[in-house]
Enzyme design. Structure first.
Site, PDB file in Angstrom:
ATOM      1  N   TRP A   1      67.360  62.406 -17.198  1.00  0.00           N
ATOM      2  CA  TRP A   1      66.492  61.589 -18.054  1.00  0.00           C
ATOM      3  C   TRP A   1      67.233  60.368 -18.594  1.00  0.00           C
ATOM      4  O   TRP A   1      66.630  59.420 -19.069  1.00  0.00           O
ATOM      5  CB  TRP A   1      65.939  62.418 -19.223  1.00  0.00           C
TER       6      TRP A   1
ATOM      7  N   GLU B   1      78.411  80.947  -1.377  1.00  0.00           N
ATOM      8  CA  GLU B   1      79.345  80.124  -0.620  1.00  0.00           C
ATOM      9  C   GLU B   1      78.993  78.666  -0.906  1.00  0.00           C
ATOM     10  O   GLU B   1      77.817  78.328  -1.073  1.00  0.00           O
ATOM     11  CB  GLU B   1      79.210  80.406   0.884  1.00  0.00           C
TER      12      GLU B   1
ATOM     13  N   ARG C   1      68.837  58.250 -16.950  1.00  0.00           N
ATOM     14  CA  ARG C   1      68.813  57.132 -15.983  1.00  0.00           C
ATOM     15  C   ARG C   1      67.832  56.051 -16.444  1.00  0.00           C
ATOM     16  O   ARG C   1      66.951  56.318 -17.263  1.00  0.00           O
ATOM     17  CB  ARG C   1      68.417  57.664 -14.610  1.00  0.00           C
TER      18      ARG C   1
ATOM     19  N   GLU D   1      69.888  66.238 -17.341  1.00  0.00           N
ATOM     20  CA  GLU D   1      70.695  65.044 -17.659  1.00  0.00           C
ATOM     21  C   GLU D   1      70.117  63.778 -17.017  1.00  0.00           C
ATOM     22  O   GLU D   1      70.421  62.666 -17.445  1.00  0.00           O
ATOM     23  CB  GLU D   1      72.147  65.234 -17.177  1.00  0.00           C
TER      24      GLU D   1
ATOM     25  N   TRP E   1      72.892  55.417  -0.579  1.00  0.00           N
ATOM     26  CA  TRP E   1      72.258  55.158   0.723  1.00  0.00           C
ATOM     27  C   TRP E   1      71.414  53.879   0.650  1.00  0.00           C
ATOM     28  O   TRP E   1      71.458  53.046   1.549  1.00  0.00           O
ATOM     29  CB  TRP E   1      71.385  56.369   1.079  1.00  0.00           C
TER      30      TRP E   1
ATOM     31  N   ASP F   1      72.324  64.859  -3.062  1.00  0.00           N
ATOM     32  CA  ASP F   1      73.004  63.713  -3.680  1.00  0.00           C
ATOM     33  C   ASP F   1      73.214  62.578  -2.669  1.00  0.00           C
ATOM     34  O   ASP F   1      73.421  62.837  -1.478  1.00  0.00           O
ATOM     35  CB  ASP F   1      74.358  64.181  -4.236  1.00  0.00           C
TER      36      ASP F   1
ATOM     37  N   SER G   1      67.616  66.750 -12.917  1.00  0.00           N
ATOM     38  CA  SER G   1      68.320  67.606 -13.886  1.00  0.00           C
ATOM     39  C   SER G   1      67.932  67.243 -15.323  1.00  0.00           C
ATOM     40  O   SER G   1      67.346  66.176 -15.574  1.00  0.00           O
ATOM     41  CB  SER G   1      69.841  67.451 -13.713  1.00  0.00           C
TER      42      SER G   1
ATOM     43  N   LEU H   1      57.661  81.729   2.427  1.00  0.00           N
ATOM     44  CA  LEU H   1      58.872  80.962   2.108  1.00  0.00           C
ATOM     45  C   LEU H   1      58.864  80.549   0.634  1.00  0.00           C
ATOM     46  O   LEU H   1      57.975  79.824   0.187  1.00  0.00           O
ATOM     47  CB  LEU H   1      58.937  79.702   2.990  1.00  0.00           C
TER      48      LEU H   1
ATOM     49  N   HIS I   1      65.414  57.217  -3.099  1.00  0.00           N
ATOM     50  CA  HIS I   1      64.729  58.453  -3.519  1.00  0.00           C
ATOM     51  C   HIS I   1      63.506  58.721  -2.638  1.00  0.00           C
ATOM     52  O   HIS I   1      63.217  59.873  -2.304  1.00  0.00           O
ATOM     53  CB  HIS I   1      64.324  58.371  -4.992  1.00  0.00           C
TER      54      HIS I   1
ATOM     55  N   ASN J   1      71.224  59.490  -2.657  1.00  0.00           N
ATOM     56  CA  ASN J   1      70.070  58.599  -2.424  1.00  0.00           C
ATOM     57  C   ASN J   1      70.370  57.161  -2.853  1.00  0.00           C
ATOM     58  O   ASN J   1      70.030  56.208  -2.160  1.00  0.00           O
ATOM     59  CB  ASN J   1      68.851  59.074  -3.214  1.00  0.00           C
TER      60      ASN J   1
END
Ligand code: FPP
Length: 242
Positions: free
Chosen positions: A78, A209, A80, A76, A34, A29, A74, A139, A46, A31
């Site tokens: 969309w 955690e 934007r 959600e 910034w 979170d 996410s 990985l 981004h 971007n």
């Protein structure tokens, strides 16, 4: 400030020498803020965030973490503005290009968390092909794109219904999640000063955690990862025991 004095490169393998941190997840979170601070459009943030994402994945591999999950887009998001959605999708497609070109040397196993049905057929096919081609590599990289934690649980339950199940247990849900190939996250990191989970890994986060930092994602670096890992090692994990 301390981070600046110590440099950005991080301490390397010794920070996770005991290998207790097997799976780390990031809510990337900050971007937009910034970019705004620099008088630039959100899309610039981004692009900077995507470059940081690549560095952080590499570093997580270097310090012996087995699985990394990132919240890229996410269910959600969309909502934007179209210009911003288009820019993030372009970054995502560029990343698919890069993965197709160079992932055979990288030992990264790709998984996309979220329904692929919203993507153009061609893009969805490329995502599936990359998952297949990278299977078994060291990985695990889970990219949550068109992802929502509630949607993931509903999707798992619907799969179980399709399989004809009338009664289920916790393990059935776990084994039908998009993250079924990863251990549960040990640590969830959210940058950008907000302290919430925002529909991310709702089922998987039961005993994770949580680590929140004010650092905006494009300013996040290897040294910041070291701080998260050190904080994680200082926690006492009891998993409901004493
Ligand atoms: C949240 O910050 C960030 C996003 C919704 C997009 C994150 C996407 C990337 C970092 C690109 C990742 C690319 C790949 C290939 C995985 P925000 O825009 O909500 O920030 P703000 O809270 O400051 O507005």
């Amino acid at each position: 400030m301390i981070t600046r004095l110590l440099g950005k490169r991080g301490a390397g393998r010794k920070v996770n020498a005991e290998g207790k941190l097997r799976h780390i997840a990031f809510i990337m979170d900050g971007n937009g803020r910034w970019a705004k601070k620099r008088g630039m459009p959100r899309t610039y943030g981004h692009a900077a965030g995507a470059a940081v994402f690549k560095r952080i994945i590499e570093y997580c591999g270097k310090i012996g973490i087995g699985a990394v999950t990132v919240y890229a887009f996410s269910t959600e998001n969309w909502k934007r503005p179209k210009e911003e959605v288009d820019a993030i999708m372009k970054i995502f497609r560029d990343y698919l290009d890069e993965a197709e070109r160079s992932f055979s040397q990288k030992d990264i196993q790709l998984h996309f968390l979220g329904s692929k049905s919203v993507f153009p057929e061609e893009t969805a096919k490329r995502m599936t092909a990359l998952e297949k081609a990278s299977a078994g590599r060291r990985l695990i990289l889970n990219i949550a794109v068109n992802y929502g934690g509630r949607d993931e649980i509903v999707h798992a339950v619907n799969e179980l219904i399709r399989e004809g199940r009338t009664e289920i247990c916790e393990e059935d849900i776990t084994s039908h999640l998009y993250t079924k190939d990863s251990p549960p996250p040990d640590l969830i990191v959210r940058t950008g000063a907000e302290k919430r989970i925002s529909n991310f890994l709702l089922w998987e986060a039961a005993y994770a955690e949580l680590y929140f930092t004010d650092v905006l994602w494009p300013d996040f670096d290897e040294r910041q990862v070291d701080l998260c890992v050190a904080d994680f090692y200082a926690r006492k994990r009891r998993f409901g025991g004493i």
